[in-house]
Write an enzyme that holds these catalytic residues in place. Structure first.
Site, PDB file in Angstrom:
ATOM      1  N   LYS A 226     -13.513  -6.844  -0.483  1.00  0.00           N
ATOM      2  CA  LYS A 226     -14.521  -5.800  -0.385  1.00  0.00           C
ATOM      3  C   LYS A 226     -13.992  -4.409  -0.707  1.00  0.00           C
ATOM      4  O   LYS A 226     -14.748  -3.480  -0.862  1.00  0.00           O
ATOM      5  CB  LYS A 226     -15.209  -5.806   0.980  1.00  0.00           C
TER       6      LYS A 226
ATOM      7  N   LYS B 186       0.821  -1.216   0.000  1.00  0.00           N
ATOM      8  CA  LYS B 186       0.000   0.000   0.000  1.00  0.00           C
ATOM      9  C   LYS B 186       0.851   1.261   0.000  1.00  0.00           C
ATOM     10  O   LYS B 186       0.510   2.233  -0.670  1.00  0.00           O
ATOM     11  CB  LYS B 186      -0.952   0.008   1.203  1.00  0.00           C
TER      12      LYS B 186
ATOM     13  N   LYS C 128      -8.717 -12.436  -5.250  1.00  0.00           N
ATOM     14  CA  LYS C 128      -9.697 -12.746  -4.218  1.00  0.00           C
ATOM     15  C   LYS C 128     -10.896 -11.802  -4.342  1.00  0.00           C
ATOM     16  O   LYS C 128     -10.727 -10.641  -4.720  1.00  0.00           O
ATOM     17  CB  LYS C 128      -9.021 -12.571  -2.858  1.00  0.00           C
TER      18      LYS C 128
END
Ligand code: TRP
Length: 359
Positions: free
Chosen positions: A227, A139, A224
């Site tokens: 969300k 990130k 994957k």
């Protein structure tokens, strides 16, 4: 130190231990897991984690399930959205079958012990080991490439996660494999703390579900079904309307070729659909493949199976939304119970590191 703490200190996690309530209660296992309210819960969250919490874990162990809202502040966030998603996640956990009579469901920020213990974890952890965390590296590199910066809390996030887990004397942490490194760090911090300051924490272990429990993105079967993705057409949300679920499944990418066979390498798209069908209906993906002559027929059955799987969850969610005081009461009691469980251990940790106990 209380009796409760002494009993839990024998040995590392994984061993059967005596329940503080007495030997009649059988082997004693404490489970902790969390969901981060950074997006709507997905079918991947349900099949990969929440369903097992509801069907298995809450019956076999003393389990805590937490909406980890403090973790949602580690990235740019909209306050109203975090508030809304936290409530929705808690409601969905109950709708998915978590029974507050059997397990503890609560919101992280309602229990001060998490933030209190997190600071001690920061004092035990080294700067270098935090910077080595894969999620942080990914990130922060991504942000740096865009000329942006990340919040300091993104770096210290694993200290808070360790506090979440260790505050409860947790033995098992059911998480996806993307979280295994954070649990490994938690183990290191627990051992280091115990060595330096005395045996306060149980050393937990991650329990990672089998590969088949992983649901992949319908548009990108290599990723994957998470969300926090920006592109949502391959992600089924628990609260998607049935016709939206159908549309997403019918548009799932399949592979070139037309035969339905279960081959994760050559036909990852079809394999994901067969995994989904198997997860919904309980069959074996390779066997289910034999029943289909076309991708279209497979997709129709997957769509039906997912809609049926989610129907009761959606219905219970709607019923709970009509009775917000019920959810409030569950969260209030959950936080009170969790706080009472965590406080003696966090107090013991504060005393062990040399902080003067309040008179
Ligand atoms: N980091 C986890 C995730 O992103 C969420 C989490 C926070 C968690 N604290 C936890 C999971 C403690 C298990 C135990 O999914």
């Amino acid at each position: 130190m209380t009796e409760h703490l002494r009993v839990e200190q024998r040995g590392e996690a994984g061993e059967a231990r005596l329940d503080p309530a007495g030997p009649e209660a059988g082997p004693y296992v404490r489970i902790f897991s969390g969901v981060k309210p950074t997006g709507h819960l997905t079918l991947g969250n349900y099949l990969g984690a929440v369903r097992r919490w509801a069907e298995v874990d809450q019956y076999r162990a003393d389990a805590l399930f937490c909406v980890v809202d403090l973790h949602a502040l580690t990235v740019e966030h909209d306050p109203a959205r975090v508030r809304r998603l936290s409530r929705q996640a808690a409601t969905l956990l109950l709708a998915a079958g978590l029974d507050p009579g059997r397990c503890t469901v609560f919101v992280q920020s309602h229990v001060d012990e998490h933030a209190r213990l997190s600071y001690l974890m920061e004092c035990v952890a080294a700067d270098g080991e935090m910077r080595r965390m894969i999620q942080y590296k990914e990130k922060s590199t991504r942000e740096a490439a865009r000329g942006g910066s990340v919040r300091l809390s993104l770096l210290t996030y694993p200290a808070l996660m360790a506090a979440d887990i260790l505050a409860y004397g947790t033995h098992e942490v059911p998480v996806g494999d993307d979280q295994a490194q954070h649990v490994e760090l938690t183990r290191d911090l627990a051992r280091r703390f115990n060595q330096r300051y005395g045996a306060v924490f149980t050393v937990p272990r991650a329990v990672v579900p089998a590969v088949a429990a992983r649901v992949m993105d319908l548009q990108d079967p290599a990723a994957k079904m998470g969300k926090s993705h920006a592109e949502t057409s391959g992600i089924v949300y628990l609260l998607d309307e049935p016709d939206v679920v159908r549309k997403k499944v019918m548009r799932a990418v399949t592979d070139s070729g037309s035969e339905v066979t279960y081959d994760r390498v050559e036909q990852p798209g079809v394999a994901n659909l067969l995994d989904l069908l198997a997860a919904c209906t309980g069959g074996e993906p390779a066997e289910l493949a034999g029943g289909y002559a076309s991708y279209g027929a497979l997709k129709r059955d997957v769509a039906d199976a997912v809609v049926e799987l989610l129907r009761p969850v959606r219905e219970r969610h709607a019923a709970l939304c009509a009775e917000p005081e019920r959810v409030d009461a569950v969260l209030r009691e959950g936080a009170a119970r969790a706080g009472a469980m965590a406080r003696p251990r966090v107090d013991a940790a504060y005393a062990a590191v040399g902080l003067l106990p309040p008179a």
